[in-house]
Motif scaffolding. Sequence first.
Motif, PDB file in Angstrom:
ATOM      1  N   PHE A  56      60.714  16.676  72.900  1.00 23.47           N
ATOM      2  CA  PHE A  56      59.956  17.062  71.458  1.00 23.47           C
ATOM      3  C   PHE A  56      59.169  18.089  71.522  1.00 23.47           C
ATOM      4  CE2 PHE A  56      57.688  13.901  74.702  1.00 23.47           C
ATOM      5  CZ  PHE A  56      56.701  14.803  75.129  1.00 23.47           C
ATOM      6  N   ASP A  57      58.529  18.564  70.467  1.00 28.19           N
ATOM      7  CA  ASP A  57      57.489  19.786  70.588  1.00 28.19           C
ATOM      8  C   ASP A  57      56.386  19.599  71.339  1.00 28.19           C
ATOM      9  OD1 ASP A  57      59.186  20.920  68.617  1.00 28.19           O
ATOM     10  OD2 ASP A  57      57.834  20.625  67.113  1.00 28.19           O
ATOM     11  N   GLY A  58      56.172  20.592  72.224  1.00 28.85           N
ATOM     12  CA  GLY A  58      54.987  20.607  73.270  1.00 28.85           C
ATOM     13  C   GLY A  58      54.770  21.495  74.098  1.00 28.85           C
ATOM     14  N   LYS A  59      54.422  21.584  75.156  1.00 33.24           N
ATOM     15  CA  LYS A  59      54.238  22.620  76.196  1.00 33.24           C
ATOM     16  C   LYS A  59      54.501  22.001  77.742  1.00 33.24           C
ATOM     17  CE  LYS A  59      49.717  21.839  78.025  1.00 33.24           C
ATOM     18  NZ  LYS A  59      48.064  22.336  77.918  1.00 33.24           N
ATOM     19  N   ILE A  60      54.844  22.786  78.579  1.00 34.17           N
ATOM     20  CA  ILE A  60      55.399  22.422  80.202  1.00 34.17           C
ATOM     21  C   ILE A  60      53.991  22.373  80.643  1.00 34.17           C
ATOM     22  CG2 ILE A  60      56.687  23.232  81.856  1.00 34.17           C
ATOM     23  CD1 ILE A  60      58.300  22.524  79.467  1.00 34.17           C
ATOM     24  N   ALA A  61      53.617  21.220  80.841  1.00 30.12           N
ATOM     25  CA  ALA A  61      52.424  20.907  81.566  1.00 30.12           C
ATOM     26  C   ALA A  61      52.669  21.381  83.069  1.00 30.12           C
ATOM     27  CB  ALA A  61      51.967  19.484  81.621  1.00 30.12           C
ATOM     28  N   GLN A  62      53.889  21.284  83.558  1.00 29.97           N
ATOM     29  CA  GLN A  62      54.091  21.492  84.964  1.00 29.97           C
ATOM     30  C   GLN A  62      55.503  21.592  85.216  1.00 29.97           C
ATOM     31  OE1 GLN A  62      52.458  18.957  88.284  1.00 29.97           O
ATOM     32  NE2 GLN A  62      53.075  20.362  89.773  1.00 29.97           N
ATOM     33  N   LEU A  63      55.818  22.654  85.983  1.00 31.08           N
ATOM     34  CA  LEU A  63      57.338  23.098  86.237  1.00 31.08           C
ATOM     35  C   LEU A  63      57.060  22.978  87.810  1.00 31.08           C
ATOM     36  CD1 LEU A  63      60.461  23.466  86.010  1.00 31.08           C
ATOM     37  CD2 LEU A  63      59.597  26.075  86.214  1.00 31.08           C
ATOM     38  N   PHE A  64      57.743  21.984  88.541  1.00 32.45           N
ATOM     39  CA  PHE A  64      57.793  21.882  90.114  1.00 32.45           C
ATOM     40  C   PHE A  64      58.250  23.259  90.564  1.00 32.45           C
ATOM     41  CE2 PHE A  64      56.775  17.769  88.784  1.00 32.45           C
ATOM     42  CZ  PHE A  64      56.066  17.176  89.361  1.00 32.45           C
ATOM     43  N   ALA A  69      61.951  19.121  88.675  1.00 37.56           N
ATOM     44  CA  ALA A  69      61.281  18.198  87.744  1.00 37.56           C
ATOM     45  C   ALA A  69      60.260  18.999  87.096  1.00 37.56           C
ATOM     46  CB  ALA A  69      60.644  16.994  88.727  1.00 37.56           C
ATOM     47  N   LEU A  70      60.042  18.544  85.741  1.00 37.73           N
ATOM     48  CA  LEU A  70      58.985  19.132  85.181  1.00 37.73           C
ATOM     49  C   LEU A  70      58.140  17.925  84.198  1.00 37.73           C
ATOM     50  CD1 LEU A  70      60.442  19.114  82.122  1.00 37.73           C
ATOM     51  CD2 LEU A  70      61.143  21.346  82.878  1.00 37.73           C
ATOM     52  N   LEU A  71      56.946  18.513  83.739  1.00 41.67           N
ATOM     53  CA  LEU A  71      56.129  17.352  82.949  1.00 41.67           C
ATOM     54  C   LEU A  71      56.181  17.996  81.492  1.00 41.67           C
ATOM     55  CD1 LEU A  71      53.265  16.237  84.989  1.00 41.67           C
ATOM     56  CD2 LEU A  71      54.624  14.938  83.797  1.00 41.67           C
ATOM     57  N   VAL A  72      56.742  17.586  80.537  1.00 36.98           N
ATOM     58  CA  VAL A  72      56.256  17.987  79.217  1.00 36.98           C
ATOM     59  C   VAL A  72      55.297  17.347  78.303  1.00 36.98           C
ATOM     60  CG1 VAL A  72      57.653  18.501  76.942  1.00 36.98           C
ATOM     61  CG2 VAL A  72      58.915  18.436  79.080  1.00 36.98           C
ATOM     62  N   GLU A  73      54.420  17.918  77.982  1.00 38.15           N
ATOM     63  CA  GLU A  73      53.215  17.378  77.413  1.00 38.15           C
ATOM     64  C   GLU A  73      53.322  17.680  75.515  1.00 38.15           C
ATOM     65  OE1 GLU A  73      48.325  18.054  76.880  1.00 38.15           O
ATOM     66  OE2 GLU A  73      49.588  18.312  79.156  1.00 38.15           O
ATOM     67  N   HIS A  74      52.980  16.347  75.070  1.00 40.46           N
ATOM     68  CA  HIS A  74      53.045  16.497  73.650  1.00 40.46           C
ATOM     69  C   HIS A  74      51.731  16.720  73.101  1.00 40.46           C
ATOM     70  CE1 HIS A  74      52.879  14.346  69.826  1.00 40.46           C
ATOM     71  NE2 HIS A  74      54.213  14.272  69.366  1.00 40.46           N
ATOM     72  N   SER A  75      51.528  17.291  71.757  1.00 42.64           N
ATOM     73  CA  SER A  75      50.167  17.653  71.203  1.00 42.64           C
ATOM     74  C   SER A  75      49.131  16.686  71.146  1.00 42.64           C
ATOM     75  CB  SER A  75      50.710  18.163  69.804  1.00 42.64           C
ATOM     76  OG  SER A  75      51.046  17.170  69.109  1.00 42.64           O
ATOM     77  N   SER A  76      49.814  15.306  71.536  1.00 40.14           N
ATOM     78  CA  SER A  76      48.826  14.402  71.559  1.00 40.14           C
ATOM     79  C   SER A  76      48.300  14.133  72.923  1.00 40.14           C
ATOM     80  CB  SER A  76      49.344  12.851  71.257  1.00 40.14           C
ATOM     81  OG  SER A  76      50.420  12.686  72.289  1.00 40.14           O
ATOM     82  N   GLY A  77      48.729  14.968  73.833  1.00 41.33           N
ATOM     83  CA  GLY A  77      48.005  14.881  75.391  1.00 41.33           C
ATOM     84  C   GLY A  77      49.127  13.955  76.133  1.00 41.33           C
TER      85      GLY A  77
END
Length: 162
Positions: A56-64, A69-77
């Motif tokens: 989905f659209d968002g941002k990379i909260a963390q790229l290990f 692995a990575l965490l993708v964050e939605h605009s909702s948090g």
Amino acid sequence: MLSFFKKGKIEQIEALSPITGQAVDLSNVPDPAFAEKLMGQGIAIEPKEGKVHAPFDGKIAQLFKTRHALLVEHSSGVQVLIHVGVDTVSLKGEGFTAHVATGDKVKQGQLLLEFDIAYIQAAGYPVITPIIVPDGQEAVKSVEEYTGSVTAGQDKVVQVNL
């Protein structure tokens, strides 16, 4: 990204498959932390190609730092964890190419990572890839999981109800 709005508030987030392959129940992952949903709910994908796209659209909260692995964050948090393979942190980044960095804004379908399926398997690691909605996110009321044959950027694999 498909989101449904009610009085200006996001009610649900549809995460499209980040990987082309076969979406299966988490119980198929040979790691109890994922299989027993100790980290959260979601699905796993048996990849047919070594590419990870934004669900989905968002941002990379963390790229290990090992790029497995990575965490993708939605605009909702709300965050979604994409964890390529099992115990692949042991590869120390070998076989993985990142196309994004922590903090980058991403669009649904954008290429985030590439991974070498043959290299990972030759090193003795499963490539089954958990897609997890980590526990502990207050906004998450429930998670619906969808299995079956999936194409990256086209098929819904997880719906997060807020």
